[in-house]
Design an enzyme around this catalytic site. Structure first.
Site, PDB file in Angstrom:
ATOM      1  CB  SER A 139      -0.893   0.000   1.252  1.00  0.00           C
ATOM      2  OG  SER A 139      -1.463   1.279   1.455  1.00  0.00           O
ATOM      3  CE1 TYR A 163      -3.274   0.132   5.240  1.00  0.00           C
ATOM      4  CE2 TYR A 163      -3.846  -2.181   5.568  1.00  0.00           C
ATOM      5  CZ  TYR A 163      -3.582  -1.107   4.723  1.00  0.00           C
ATOM      6  OH  TYR A 163      -3.631  -1.281   3.362  1.00  0.00           O
ATOM      7  CE  LYS A 167      -1.600  -4.026   3.297  1.00  0.00           C
ATOM      8  NZ  LYS A 167      -2.013  -5.288   2.631  1.00  0.00           N
TER       9      LYS A 167
HETATM   10  C1  WQD Z   1      -8.894   9.923   1.140  1.00  0.00           C
HETATM   11  C2  WQD Z   1      -9.127  11.405   1.375  1.00  0.00           C
HETATM   12  C3  WQD Z   1      -9.370  12.001   3.667  1.00  0.00           C
HETATM   13  C4  WQD Z   1     -13.154   9.865   4.288  1.00  0.00           C
HETATM   14  C5  WQD Z   1      -6.328   4.788   3.011  1.00  0.00           C
HETATM   15  C6  WQD Z   1      -5.254   3.838   3.438  1.00  0.00           C
HETATM   16  C7  WQD Z   1      -4.517   3.332   2.231  1.00  0.00           C
HETATM   17  C8  WQD Z   1      -5.478   2.721   1.248  1.00  0.00           C
HETATM   18  C9  WQD Z   1      -6.598   3.703   0.912  1.00  0.00           C
HETATM   19  C10 WQD Z   1      -5.409   0.326   1.572  1.00  0.00           C
HETATM   20  C11 WQD Z   1      -8.352  11.953   2.547  1.00  0.00           C
HETATM   21  C12 WQD Z   1     -10.664  12.273   2.904  1.00  0.00           C
HETATM   22  C13 WQD Z   1     -12.010  10.381   3.724  1.00  0.00           C
HETATM   23  C14 WQD Z   1     -14.185  10.752   4.704  1.00  0.00           C
HETATM   24  C15 WQD Z   1     -12.864  12.614   3.949  1.00  0.00           C
HETATM   25  N1  WQD Z   1      -6.007   1.510   1.754  1.00  0.00           N
HETATM   26  N2  WQD Z   1     -11.874  11.727   3.553  1.00  0.00           N
HETATM   27  N3  WQD Z   1     -13.995  12.097   4.511  1.00  0.00           N
HETATM   28  O1  WQD Z   1      -6.530   7.749   3.918  1.00  0.00           O
HETATM   29  O2  WQD Z   1      -5.753   8.236   1.530  1.00  0.00           O
HETATM   30  O3  WQD Z   1      -5.769   5.889   2.343  1.00  0.00           O
HETATM   31  O4  WQD Z   1      -7.190   4.093   2.148  1.00  0.00           O
HETATM   32  O5  WQD Z   1      -4.419   0.079   1.003  1.00  0.00           O
HETATM   33  O6  WQD Z   1      -3.593   2.371   2.674  1.00  0.00           O
HETATM   34  O7  WQD Z   1      -4.330   4.549   4.233  1.00  0.00           O
HETATM   35  O8  WQD Z   1      -7.930   7.048   1.910  1.00  0.00           O
HETATM   36  O9  WQD Z   1     -10.296   7.289   1.354  1.00  0.00           O
HETATM   37  O10 WQD Z   1      -9.624   7.253   3.801  1.00  0.00           O
HETATM   38  O11 WQD Z   1      -9.110   9.253   2.387  1.00  0.00           O
HETATM   39  O12 WQD Z   1     -12.724  13.837   3.814  1.00  0.00           O
HETATM   40  O13 WQD Z   1     -15.262  10.340   5.247  1.00  0.00           O
HETATM   41  O14 WQD Z   1     -10.509  11.604   1.675  1.00  0.00           O
HETATM   42  O15 WQD Z   1      -9.105  13.030   4.608  1.00  0.00           O
HETATM   43  O16 WQD Z   1      -7.931  13.274   2.233  1.00  0.00           O
HETATM   44  P1  WQD Z   1      -6.452   7.345   2.486  1.00  0.00           P
HETATM   45  P2  WQD Z   1      -9.316   7.656   2.396  1.00  0.00           P
END
Ligand code: WQD
Length: 359
Positions: A139, A163, A167
């Site tokens: 990841s 998590y 990885k």
């Molecule tokens: C994306 C953006 C949030 C939810 C994670 C894991 C990564 C991968 C993908 C597995 C950010 C914003 C999110 C919400 C929001 N998983 N957001 N409101 O954190 O980039 O990555 O998931 O491999 O390993 O770390 O993904 O979709 O959680 O967030 O504003 O309800 O959306 O702040 O900027 P992230 P995400």
């Protein structure tokens, strides 16, 4: 207006199963979001995947032909042994693992036990049965908060949560295994942000419980399961102040696994190599929401809140290495991702389940 129904699956799964001229591939976590899309692409590419799930039954719309083994927990080494005693696998694609960042902070031992002990069990059984070709689902979280973008595979690694640390540790375990036994050929794939669904609408993302990630949450707002999206921070140094990520269509991501498998079988001395799977483009939260509203015709109400602890500001990939060495490049853009995510959500508002009174 409903999106134009994209083409159904171009080739029937039974045809692919008959093709049977590919490799025997064990896919752990094969009924999960990325796993199920990868099994489908493997079938269409003529491989013989044995999909093995620990968390849920295969996608109901495809279960008739889904090559599924009974649900097994990767911490059950005896059960692993039985699987490998029953079939000679040419390679393993290893998806199985817990992946909720927030949950991992509250339950680190659960994540270390499941993800790391489980993977060590798998690797030991693979080695005992002479199966030494592995594609591992890593990841972009291992880049932590990158000091610059785009991220290349040579960047320093750091993890900001348990998590992500699982990885990171598993990548290091894979590197050590190859050093100890060069017969191992291992490809580590660092996913950026997988979104979307297969254009057939038969499979897609269906997180259990509260969706941690952006797009499954947006999809649940669009189908009326959630009242609004909370935007975590609008004071970042980005065009519109919201976080920027490299969103990649899950079908592109799945095809990246096919390309990785081909690399493992093309006779090249691969060793243990790591590749970014992203698009190389950054998109903000508000830009993603606007694209989804356009694709779905639905308004997504927003609540602006503070930053989420551990969130990076801007993360997106350099994909030059995968393009050069895996001959892989993402094909789909944000519009197709949102079109296909909405097609899945509108056809399956409750995912693979049914309305959950607790929801
Ligand atoms: C994306 C953006 C949030 C939810 C994670 C894991 C990564 C991968 C993908 C597995 C950010 C914003 C999110 C919400 C929001 N998983 N957001 N409101 O954190 O980039 O990555 O998931 O491999 O390993 O770390 O993904 O979709 O959680 O967030 O504003 O309800 O959306 O702040 O900027 P992230 P995400």
């Amino acid at each position: 207006m409903r999106p134009k129904r994209p083409p159904a699956i171009s080739r029937s799964l039974s045809e692919s199963l008959r093709a049977g001229d590919g490799e025997d591939v064990l896919v752990t976590g094969g009924a999960g979001y990325i796993g199920s899309h990868t099994v489908l692409q493997l079938l269409l590419a003529g491989s013989r995947p044995s999909s093995w799930t620990t968390s849920r039954t295969p996608p109901r719309s495809l279960s008739r032909e889904w090559p599924s083994l009974p649900g097994i927990d990767i911490r059950d080494k005896e059960a692993l042994e039985k699987v490998f005693a029953s079939t000679t696998f040419d390679a393993v694609i290893h998806f199985a693992g817990l992946k909720a960042v927030g949950e991992s902070v509250h339950k680190p031992l659960l994540y270390y036990n499941n993800n790391i002990i489980g993977t060590i069990n798998l690797l030991e059984v693979m080695s005992a049965h002479g199966c030494k070709k592995l594609v591992f689902s890593s990841s972009a979280t291992v880049y932590g908060w990158p000091k610059e973008v785009p991220c290349t595979e040579e960047f320093d690694l750091s993890a900001t949560n348990p998590y992500g640390r699982t990885k990171l540790f598993i990548e290091e375990i894979c590197r050590d295994i190859h050093i100890s036994d060069p017969d191992w050929s291992i490809i580590l794939l660092r996913y950026f942000n997988p979104v979307g669904a297969h254009p057939s609408g038969h499979i897609g993302e269906d997180p259990r419980g509260f969706p941690n990630n952006l797009m499954p949450f947006v999809q649940q707002v669009a189908v009326g399961r959630r009242p609004a999206l909370t935007v975590f921070g609008n004071d970042y140094s980005t065009n519109d102040g919201t976080g920027v990520r490299d969103y990649i269509h899950v079908v592109d991501l799945s095809d990246g696994h096919i390309s990785a498998l081909q690399k493992l079988f093309d006779g090249s001395e691969i060793g243990c190599e790591v590749y970014n799977l992203g698009t190389g483009k950054g998109t903000s939260v508000l830009e993603m929401v606007a694209a989804f509203e356009k694709a779905s015709g639905k308004e997504i109400p927003l609540v602006i809140a503070g930053r989420r602890p551990g969130d990076a500001e801007i993360v997106y990939a350099s994909t030059a290495k995968a393009e050069k060495e895996l001959h892989w490049k993402a094909k789909y853009g944000i519009e197709e991702m949102c079109r296909d995510q909405w097609n899945w959500a509108s056809m399956n508002p409750w995912g693979y389940g049914c309305p959950d009174p607790a929801d």
